[in-house]
Design a protein around this motif. Structure first.
Motif, PDB file in Angstrom:
ATOM      1  N   GLY A 107      18.474  27.082  74.979  1.00 25.15           N
ATOM      2  CA  GLY A 107      18.339  25.639  74.861  1.00 25.15           C
ATOM      3  C   GLY A 107      18.868  25.122  73.542  1.00 25.15           C
ATOM      4  N   LYS A 108      18.793  23.825  73.398  1.00 27.77           N
ATOM      5  CA  LYS A 108      19.244  23.172  72.171  1.00 27.77           C
ATOM      6  C   LYS A 108      18.076  22.409  71.549  1.00 27.77           C
ATOM      7  CE  LYS A 108      22.848  20.126  70.315  1.00 27.77           C
ATOM      8  NZ  LYS A 108      24.026  19.280  70.630  1.00 27.77           N
ATOM      9  N   TYR A 109      17.686  21.319  72.181  1.00 28.11           N
ATOM     10  CA  TYR A 109      16.628  20.478  71.620  1.00 28.11           C
ATOM     11  C   TYR A 109      15.269  21.155  71.717  1.00 28.11           C
ATOM     12  CZ  TYR A 109      14.202  16.158  70.398  1.00 28.11           C
ATOM     13  OH  TYR A 109      13.431  15.219  69.773  1.00 28.11           O
ATOM     14  N   ARG A 110      14.992  21.771  72.853  1.00 31.02           N
ATOM     15  CA  ARG A 110      13.660  22.326  73.087  1.00 31.02           C
ATOM     16  C   ARG A 110      13.399  23.651  72.369  1.00 31.02           C
ATOM     17  NH1 ARG A 110      12.311  21.177  79.452  1.00 31.02           N
ATOM     18  NH2 ARG A 110      14.553  21.260  79.733  1.00 31.02           N
ATOM     19  N   ARG A 111      14.418  24.254  71.772  1.00 30.42           N
ATOM     20  CA  ARG A 111      14.120  25.461  70.987  1.00 30.42           C
ATOM     21  C   ARG A 111      13.682  25.127  69.564  1.00 30.42           C
ATOM     22  NH1 ARG A 111      18.906  27.032  67.953  1.00 30.42           N
ATOM     23  NH2 ARG A 111      20.778  26.150  68.918  1.00 30.42           N
ATOM     24  N   ASP A 112      13.745  23.856  69.219  1.00 32.56           N
ATOM     25  CA  ASP A 112      13.251  23.402  67.923  1.00 32.56           C
ATOM     26  C   ASP A 112      11.723  23.502  67.917  1.00 32.56           C
ATOM     27  OD1 ASP A 112      12.378  21.940  65.703  1.00 32.56           O
ATOM     28  OD2 ASP A 112      13.904  20.394  65.925  1.00 32.56           O
ATOM     29  N   PRO A 113      11.130  24.272  66.987  1.00 33.16           N
ATOM     30  CA  PRO A 113       9.664  24.435  66.989  1.00 33.16           C
ATOM     31  C   PRO A 113       8.892  23.144  66.759  1.00 33.16           C
ATOM     32  CG  PRO A 113      10.648  25.419  65.020  1.00 33.16           C
ATOM     33  CD  PRO A 113      11.779  25.073  65.944  1.00 33.16           C
ATOM     34  N   SER A 114       9.534  22.122  66.188  1.00 31.89           N
ATOM     35  CA  SER A 114       8.853  20.843  66.016  1.00 31.89           C
ATOM     36  C   SER A 114       8.787  20.064  67.332  1.00 31.89           C
ATOM     37  CB  SER A 114       9.550  20.001  64.943  1.00 31.89           C
ATOM     38  OG  SER A 114      10.838  19.585  65.380  1.00 31.89           O
ATOM     39  N   VAL A 115       9.585  20.471  68.314  1.00 34.66           N
ATOM     40  CA  VAL A 115       9.591  19.836  69.639  1.00 34.66           C
ATOM     41  C   VAL A 115       8.736  20.635  70.616  1.00 34.66           C
ATOM     42  CG1 VAL A 115      11.031  19.157  71.608  1.00 34.66           C
ATOM     43  CG2 VAL A 115      11.861  18.798  69.266  1.00 34.66           C
ATOM     44  N   CYS A 116       8.984  21.936  70.687  1.00 30.87           N
ATOM     45  CA  CYS A 116       8.258  22.798  71.617  1.00 30.87           C
ATOM     46  C   CYS A 116       7.644  23.983  70.877  1.00 30.87           C
ATOM     47  CB  CYS A 116       9.196  23.337  72.701  1.00 30.87           C
ATOM     48  SG  CYS A 116       9.692  22.131  73.947  1.00 30.87           S
ATOM     49  N   ARG A 117       6.354  24.139  71.039  1.00 32.54           N
ATOM     50  CA  ARG A 117       5.720  25.331  70.463  1.00 32.54           C
ATOM     51  C   ARG A 117       6.235  26.596  71.143  1.00 32.54           C
ATOM     52  NH1 ARG A 117       1.012  22.123  70.980  1.00 32.54           N
ATOM     53  NH2 ARG A 117       0.388  23.355  72.795  1.00 32.54           N
ATOM     54  N   PHE A 118       6.519  26.474  72.454  1.00 29.68           N
ATOM     55  CA  PHE A 118       7.003  27.627  73.220  1.00 29.68           C
ATOM     56  C   PHE A 118       8.355  27.247  73.822  1.00 29.68           C
ATOM     57  CE2 PHE A 118       7.200  31.080  76.139  1.00 29.68           C
ATOM     58  CZ  PHE A 118       6.348  32.053  75.641  1.00 29.68           C
ATOM     59  N   PRO A 119       9.446  27.876  73.385  1.00 25.22           N
ATOM     60  CA  PRO A 119      10.790  27.456  73.790  1.00 25.22           C
ATOM     61  C   PRO A 119      11.175  27.953  75.180  1.00 25.22           C
ATOM     62  CG  PRO A 119      10.935  29.373  72.384  1.00 25.22           C
ATOM     63  CD  PRO A 119       9.469  29.014  72.439  1.00 25.22           C
ATOM     64  N   PRO A 120      12.195  27.369  75.794  1.00 25.61           N
ATOM     65  CA  PRO A 120      12.726  27.908  77.046  1.00 25.61           C
ATOM     66  C   PRO A 120      13.389  29.261  76.796  1.00 25.61           C
ATOM     67  CG  PRO A 120      14.103  26.114  76.251  1.00 25.61           C
ATOM     68  CD  PRO A 120      12.905  26.158  75.366  1.00 25.61           C
ATOM     69  N   THR A 145      10.003  26.856  80.361  1.00 26.99           N
ATOM     70  CA  THR A 145       8.614  27.158  79.996  1.00 26.99           C
ATOM     71  C   THR A 145       7.817  25.871  79.779  1.00 26.99           C
ATOM     72  OG1 THR A 145       9.154  27.289  77.649  1.00 26.99           O
ATOM     73  CG2 THR A 145       9.344  29.329  78.930  1.00 26.99           C
ATOM     74  N   HIS A 146       6.558  26.039  79.427  1.00 20.83           N
ATOM     75  CA  HIS A 146       5.624  24.919  79.343  1.00 20.83           C
ATOM     76  C   HIS A 146       5.814  24.065  78.092  1.00 20.83           C
ATOM     77  CE1 HIS A 146       3.973  28.491  77.397  1.00 20.83           C
ATOM     78  NE2 HIS A 146       3.341  27.684  76.570  1.00 20.83           N
ATOM     79  N   CYS A 147       6.612  24.512  77.124  1.00 20.90           N
ATOM     80  CA  CYS A 147       6.888  23.752  75.898  1.00 20.90           C
ATOM     81  C   CYS A 147       5.594  23.561  75.097  1.00 20.90           C
ATOM     82  CB  CYS A 147       7.558  22.422  76.213  1.00 20.90           C
ATOM     83  SG  CYS A 147       8.055  21.449  74.765  1.00 20.90           S
ATOM     84  N   ASN A 148       4.833  22.551  75.436  1.00 18.06           N
ATOM     85  CA  ASN A 148       3.548  22.306  74.777  1.00 18.06           C
ATOM     86  C   ASN A 148       2.368  22.318  75.741  1.00 18.06           C
ATOM     87  OD1 ASN A 148       4.656  21.985  72.128  1.00 18.06           O
ATOM     88  ND2 ASN A 148       5.384  19.976  72.747  1.00 18.06           N
ATOM     89  N   ASN A 149       2.617  21.978  77.010  1.00 19.63           N
ATOM     90  CA  ASN A 149       1.578  22.081  78.039  1.00 19.63           C
ATOM     91  C   ASN A 149       2.221  22.079  79.415  1.00 19.63           C
ATOM     92  OD1 ASN A 149       1.754  19.293  79.081  1.00 19.63           O
ATOM     93  ND2 ASN A 149       0.960  18.733  77.066  1.00 19.63           N
ATOM     94  N   ASP A 150       1.409  22.323  80.431  1.00  8.57           N
ATOM     95  CA  ASP A 150       1.933  22.537  81.778  1.00  8.57           C
ATOM     96  C   ASP A 150       2.420  21.274  82.479  1.00  8.57           C
ATOM     97  OD1 ASP A 150      -0.270  25.251  82.828  1.00  8.57           O
ATOM     98  OD2 ASP A 150       1.581  25.258  81.695  1.00  8.57           O
ATOM     99  N   LYS A 151       1.870  20.124  82.136  1.00  8.01           N
ATOM    100  CA  LYS A 151       2.123  18.955  82.980  1.00  8.01           C
ATOM    101  C   LYS A 151       3.585  18.524  82.972  1.00  8.01           C
ATOM    102  CE  LYS A 151       0.633  15.327  79.691  1.00  8.01           C
ATOM    103  NZ  LYS A 151      -0.334  14.222  79.518  1.00  8.01           N
ATOM    104  N   TYR A 152       4.279  18.702  81.845  1.00  2.00           N
ATOM    105  CA  TYR A 152       5.667  18.255  81.789  1.00  2.00           C
ATOM    106  C   TYR A 152       6.606  19.216  82.513  1.00  2.00           C
ATOM    107  CZ  TYR A 152       3.759  14.955  78.470  1.00  2.00           C
ATOM    108  OH  TYR A 152       3.010  13.955  77.887  1.00  2.00           O
ATOM    109  N   VAL A 153       6.283  20.508  82.476  1.00  2.00           N
ATOM    110  CA  VAL A 153       7.117  21.454  83.210  1.00  2.00           C
ATOM    111  C   VAL A 153       6.978  21.222  84.710  1.00  2.00           C
ATOM    112  CG1 VAL A 153       5.487  23.384  83.425  1.00  2.00           C
ATOM    113  CG2 VAL A 153       7.896  23.854  83.251  1.00  2.00           C
TER     114      VAL A 153
END
Length: 378
Positions: A107-120, A145-153
């Motif tokens: 990924g690009k944006y979502r691998r940033d730890p300030s965006v997603c605690r858990f990256p794709p 992956t869930h990024c920060n929680n399940d609802k968005y995935v």
């Protein structure tokens, strides 16, 4: 029977079947004390898996992903490495199957730890090892992956399902429930929903086409116009401006001989008015302040194509709504919110003046004035 009554009946039947399915699901296999990488285990007897099995089923795929998560989650830079890992799942006959693989943050944006605690993640399977398993035919699978929680995935997964209704030339997805376990003692890191995305080459093979290289610069008006019009209106429906054909941003182009011109296929549906994750902010170039605002990003199309668009979407309206009415894993507030958002789309396209003003004229303007979003040209 009225549409609302039918919808309620469908949902009631779905709830009964779904709860029966949930209650009869086998338990996830418990972790073994020590994971030994590169140790091959025989595939279970009694089940021969085919490549299409992975994406032909609507059942939640449950598996354990084991690796050194401390190393993985630190490795998010531009030059990322693969990390040894193992997948474990329970076969239909009850055996625990283990597969070795390599995993890399993607990924690009979502691998940033300030965006997603858990990256794709990208799951890289050795082809010989996946034969006759649940992952048969897999090579490099994208895992959202869930990024920060399940609802968005879950919300993004359902948008892929919406586009599957628009076109069979679309990425298939498989919902998963993953137990992430650390290799050091098998300690669980977290357990969350995610989903796998069909590989580009698998999609191309399934529809009888080939993937066009990204180096070939192709404008939106050089693609197959009926498919392009349906795609552009779909992006408008979900409130998505985060895509581009010439820059191949969240778009794959396929060449199918039967069509003559390239077929665009969209992916990466997190940044829009249906999913609305906290980090989604539209680029200033498109002139909106929230992803909930819709703006058409397509070009102009022939009159006969426009004439087909409204009935095409109206004929699929009930199927779109059923995606949300029959899903047990979204909350009722979000379900109502999304159906209302879709109502707004159908109200717009079914009013001639609104369709002309917000779709046709905007498409003409887009063709004259090419708005480039900063960063896409890089």
């Amino acid at each position: 029977m009225q549409a609302k009554s039918k919808a309620k009946l469908y949902r009631a039947l779905y709830l009964v079947v779904s709860w029966i399915t949930i209650l009869t699901l086998p338990a996830i296999a418990q972790p073994t004390p020590v994971y030994t990488f590169l140790k091959k285990e025989a595939a279970p007897a009694g089940k021969v898996y085919q490549q299409q099995d992975l994406f032909s089923s609507e059942e939640v795929l449950r598996f354990k992903l084991v690796l050194n998560y401390k190393e993985l989650l630190k490795d998010r830079g531009d030059e990322r490495s693969y990390h040894k890992a193992a997948v474990q799942y329970q076969s239909p006959t009850g055996e625990t199957v283990s597969l070795n693989l390599k995993v890399r943050v993607r990924g690009k944006y979502r691998r940033d730890p300030s965006v997603c605690r858990f990256p794709p993640l990208l799951l890289n399977f050795p082809k010989k090892e996946v034969a006759n398993t649940a992952f048969a035919g897999a090579d490099k699978l994208k895992l959202v992956t869930h990024c920060n929680n399940d609802k968005y995935v879950m919300r993004e997964y359902l948008v892929y399902k919406l586009y599957n209704i628009v076109s069979h030339i679309s990425f298939k997805v498989r919902l998963c429930y993953i137990e992430y376990a650390d290799v050091d003692g098998g300690k669980a890191v977290t357990s969350n929903y995610g989903f796998l995305i069909e590989e580009e080459k698998t999609l191309a093979k399934r529809v009888g086409g080939t993937v066009m290289p990204d180096e070939l610069l192709i404008r939106m008006d050089a693609t197959e116009n009926r498919t392009m019009a349906k795609l552009a209106l779909f992006q408008y429906m979900i409130g998505n401006t985060d895509w581009s054909v010439p820059y191949r941003h969240n778009i794959v182009l396929l060449y199918l001989e039967a069509y003559g011109k390239p077929i665009p296929v969209p992916y990466d549906f997190d940044y829009n008015g249906i999913v609305i994750p906290p980090y989604a902010k539209p680029p200033p170039e498109v002139g909106i302040t929230t992803v909930r605002q819709r703006v058409f990003r397509g070009y102009s199309f022939p009159e006969e194509v426009y004439a087909e668009l409204v009935p095409f979407y109206n004929n699929r309206k009930e199927a779109f709504y059923q995606v949300y009415l029959t899903n047990l894993l979204i909350d009722e507030k979000y379900r109502k919110q999304t159906l209302k958002y879709l109502d707004g789309f159908f109200e717009t396209i079914n009013k001639r003046k609104d369709f002309e003003r917000q779709i046709v004229k905007v498409g003409q303007r887009n063709e004259r004035v090419n708005v480039v979003v900063k960063g896409l040209e890089q």
